[in-house]
Design a protein around this motif. Sequence first.
Motif, mmCIF file in Angstrom:
data_model
loop_
_atom_site.group_PDB
_atom_site.id
_atom_site.type_symbol
_atom_site.label_atom_id
_atom_site.label_comp_id
_atom_site.label_asym_id
_atom_site.label_seq_id
_atom_site.Cartn_x
_atom_site.Cartn_y
_atom_site.Cartn_z
ATOM 1 N N LYS A 38 58.464 -19.850 46.639
ATOM 2 C CA LYS A 38 59.836 -19.360 46.729
ATOM 3 C C LYS A 38 60.840 -20.500 46.556
ATOM 4 O O LYS A 38 61.875 -20.334 45.876
ATOM 5 N N THR A 39 60.559 -21.632 47.175
ATOM 6 C CA THR A 39 61.464 -22.773 47.040
ATOM 7 C C THR A 39 61.536 -23.237 45.593
ATOM 8 O O THR A 39 62.621 -23.529 45.065
ATOM 9 N N LEU A 40 60.382 -23.297 44.927
ATOM 10 C CA LEU A 40 60.359 -23.712 43.527
ATOM 11 C C LEU A 40 61.125 -22.717 42.663
ATOM 12 O O LEU A 40 61.875 -23.106 41.763
ATOM 13 N N GLN A 41 60.962 -21.429 42.939
ATOM 14 C CA GLN A 41 61.650 -20.418 42.123
ATOM 15 C C GLN A 41 63.161 -20.503 42.290
ATOM 16 O O GLN A 41 63.908 -20.309 41.322
ATOM 17 N N ALA A 42 63.614 -20.784 43.501
ATOM 18 C CA ALA A 42 65.050 -20.935 43.716
ATOM 19 C C ALA A 42 65.575 -22.162 42.976
ATOM 20 O O ALA A 42 66.646 -22.127 42.358
ATOM 21 N N ARG A 43 64.821 -23.263 43.011
ATOM 22 C CA ARG A 43 65.209 -24.466 42.272
ATOM 23 C C ARG A 43 65.204 -24.203 40.775
ATOM 24 O O ARG A 43 66.093 -24.650 40.045
ATOM 25 N N ARG A 44 64.210 -23.472 40.323
ATOM 26 C CA ARG A 44 64.128 -23.156 38.901
ATOM 27 C C ARG A 44 65.341 -22.354 38.471
ATOM 28 O O ARG A 44 65.931 -22.592 37.421
ATOM 29 N N PHE A 45 65.754 -21.379 39.298
ATOM 30 C CA PHE A 45 66.924 -20.572 38.966
ATOM 31 C C PHE A 45 68.161 -21.464 38.870
ATOM 32 O O PHE A 45 68.959 -21.334 37.929
ATOM 33 N N ARG A 46 68.327 -22.367 39.838
ATOM 34 C CA ARG A 46 69.492 -23.260 39.792
ATOM 35 C C ARG A 46 69.470 -24.127 38.537
ATOM 36 O O ARG A 46 70.523 -24.402 37.945
ATOM 37 N N GLY A 47 68.300 -24.575 38.122
ATOM 38 C CA GLY A 47 68.203 -25.385 36.912
ATOM 39 C C GLY A 47 68.449 -24.581 35.655
ATOM 40 O O GLY A 47 69.179 -25.010 34.754
ATOM 41 N N THR A 48 67.858 -23.395 35.577
ATOM 42 C CA THR A 48 68.013 -22.545 34.392
ATOM 43 C C THR A 48 69.465 -22.126 34.184
ATOM 44 O O THR A 48 69.935 -22.008 33.044
ATOM 45 N N PHE A 64 75.479 -15.222 43.618
ATOM 46 C CA PHE A 64 75.053 -13.991 44.289
ATOM 47 C C PHE A 64 73.605 -13.680 43.946
ATOM 48 O O PHE A 64 72.799 -13.359 44.832
ATOM 49 N N PHE A 65 73.245 -13.775 42.678
ATOM 50 C CA PHE A 65 71.859 -13.519 42.275
ATOM 51 C C PHE A 65 70.919 -14.504 42.952
ATOM 52 O O PHE A 65 69.830 -14.130 43.403
ATOM 53 N N LEU A 66 71.313 -15.761 43.015
ATOM 54 C CA LEU A 66 70.464 -16.781 43.635
ATOM 55 C C LEU A 66 70.261 -16.466 45.112
ATOM 56 O O LEU A 66 69.132 -16.486 45.620
ATOM 57 N N GLU A 67 71.328 -16.171 45.808
ATOM 58 C CA GLU A 67 71.247 -15.993 47.263
ATOM 59 C C GLU A 67 70.604 -14.670 47.663
ATOM 60 O O GLU A 67 69.922 -14.591 48.694
ATOM 61 N N GLU A 68 70.803 -13.631 46.855
ATOM 62 C CA GLU A 68 70.336 -12.305 47.257
ATOM 63 C C GLU A 68 69.042 -11.863 46.580
ATOM 64 O O GLU A 68 68.327 -11.017 47.118
ATOM 65 N N LEU A 69 68.742 -12.417 45.397
ATOM 66 C CA LEU A 69 67.586 -11.939 44.644
ATOM 67 C C LEU A 69 66.563 -13.017 44.328
ATOM 68 O O LEU A 69 65.378 -12.711 44.147
ATOM 69 N N TYR A 70 66.974 -14.263 44.223
ATOM 70 C CA TYR A 70 66.057 -15.339 43.844
ATOM 71 C C TYR A 70 65.940 -16.402 44.935
ATOM 72 O O TYR A 70 65.417 -17.478 44.701
ATOM 73 N N SER A 71 66.400 -16.095 46.124
ATOM 74 C CA SER A 71 66.470 -17.095 47.176
ATOM 75 C C SER A 71 65.126 -17.281 47.874
ATOM 76 O O SER A 71 64.256 -16.400 47.844
ATOM 77 N N ASP A 72 64.986 -18.442 48.544
ATOM 78 C CA ASP A 72 63.828 -18.660 49.405
ATOM 79 C C ASP A 72 64.184 -18.362 50.861
ATOM 80 O O ASP A 72 63.479 -18.765 51.782
ATOM 81 N N SER A 73 65.290 -17.641 51.076
ATOM 82 C CA SER A 73 65.719 -17.296 52.427
ATOM 83 C C SER A 73 64.750 -16.313 53.074
ATOM 84 O O SER A 73 64.029 -15.569 52.397
ATOM 85 N N ASP A 74 64.753 -16.296 54.394
ATOM 86 C CA ASP A 74 63.953 -15.344 55.156
ATOM 87 C C ASP A 74 64.804 -14.094 55.388
ATOM 88 O O ASP A 74 65.821 -14.137 56.078
ATOM 89 N N TYR A 75 64.367 -12.973 54.809
ATOM 90 C CA TYR A 75 65.132 -11.737 54.921
ATOM 91 C C TYR A 75 64.600 -10.829 56.028
ATOM 92 O O TYR A 75 64.846 -9.621 56.007
ATOM 93 N N ALA A 76 63.888 -11.395 56.996
ATOM 94 C CA ALA A 76 63.275 -10.575 58.047
ATOM 95 C C ALA A 76 64.320 -9.762 58.799
ATOM 96 O O ALA A 76 64.116 -8.576 59.078
ATOM 97 N N GLU A 209 79.385 -5.722 50.259
ATOM 98 C CA GLU A 209 80.703 -6.323 50.078
ATOM 99 C C GLU A 209 80.637 -7.512 49.129
ATOM 100 O O GLU A 209 81.499 -7.665 48.247
ATOM 101 N N ALA A 210 79.621 -8.361 49.312
ATOM 102 C CA ALA A 210 79.495 -9.530 48.437
ATOM 103 C C ALA A 210 79.238 -9.093 46.996
ATOM 104 O O ALA A 210 79.830 -9.626 46.052
ATOM 105 N N GLY A 211 78.345 -8.108 46.817
ATOM 106 C CA GLY A 211 78.059 -7.619 45.479
ATOM 107 C C GLY A 211 79.263 -6.950 44.849
ATOM 108 O O GLY A 211 79.554 -7.146 43.661
ATOM 109 N N PHE A 212 79.963 -6.154 45.634
ATOM 110 C CA PHE A 212 81.150 -5.454 45.130
ATOM 111 C C PHE A 212 82.202 -6.456 44.687
ATOM 112 O O PHE A 212 82.757 -6.355 43.576
ATOM 113 N N ASP A 213 82.500 -7.433 45.524
ATOM 114 C CA ASP A 213 83.548 -8.400 45.189
ATOM 115 C C ASP A 213 83.146 -9.267 43.999
ATOM 116 O O ASP A 213 83.959 -9.554 43.112
ATOM 117 N N THR A 214 81.884 -9.691 43.986
ATOM 118 C CA THR A 214 81.405 -10.558 42.902
ATOM 119 C C THR A 214 81.460 -9.844 41.562
ATOM 120 O O THR A 214 81.992 -10.370 40.578
#
Length: 263
Positions: A38-48, A64-76, A209-214
């Motif tokens: 997950k960490t590598l994928q988030a870095r890859r997204f930032r690089g791409t 928004f895509f990075l934080e909500e869809l490609y992030s290595d965050s814990d969504y528990a 809200e974040a998606g709507f505003d973005t």
Amino acid sequence: MTTMDAAQTIRDRIADVTALRHQRTADPGLGSGVGRVKTLQARRFRGTYADLMGSPSFGPAAKFFLEELYSDSDYAARDQQFGRIAGTLQTMFPAAVVATAVALAVLHAQTEELDQAMGHHWTGSVASPAAAVAEPGIARQDAADAARYVAAWRAVGQRAQRELQLQRVLAMGTDLARLTRTPGLRMMLRMMRAPAHAAGMGALQQFLEAGFDTFGQLARQRGGVEQFLATIEAREHALMAALFDADRVTCETQLARTLGQAR
């Protein structure tokens, strides 16, 4: 999809994700492997998408895509909220918003399944960093990570699922842009902020809200949404083609270079 079907779909997908999370808790090695993926994928997204991230026009949508869809965050915490309030979504949100919540739950579960499969192979393999030999200017750690990622990707395969995952990501962007054209929805979301938090729907409220505003901001630019999503689609398809089909050294070198751009 009926309200009952929507609620059950959300519950089922969150249950799937919770089961995967329990497996990682029971197997620290697997948990570490999935975390590295997950960490590598988030870095890859930032690089791409370094160019988009730095763009005044497209930066917010890329973030928004990075934080909500490609992030290595814990969504528990978000998952717990979704599972708990699935049956009451329809009493607080319009049907189009409920459909977006269902789509997010389905995409989330699919992403977790693929990441977990990658984590299994990451943990059990040590790939030779061919990219470090091919291009010495690449950091050795980036080369090693790229080599293990390519090896895990090809071991997992599932090309059709990867394509479906990308189409769901793109559909999420399209859905959010469509919501911005719903009369009065932004005012409704603002008015629902306090009740949503009180009802335990804070994470969903924040996402909406974040998606709507973005995407509202992006939609105000002529062709902005279409250009942004077309860029995501083209670059992700190119990456998938390389990961599945390109010469291994070439693929590892390309990925390691992209990781380096995110440092």
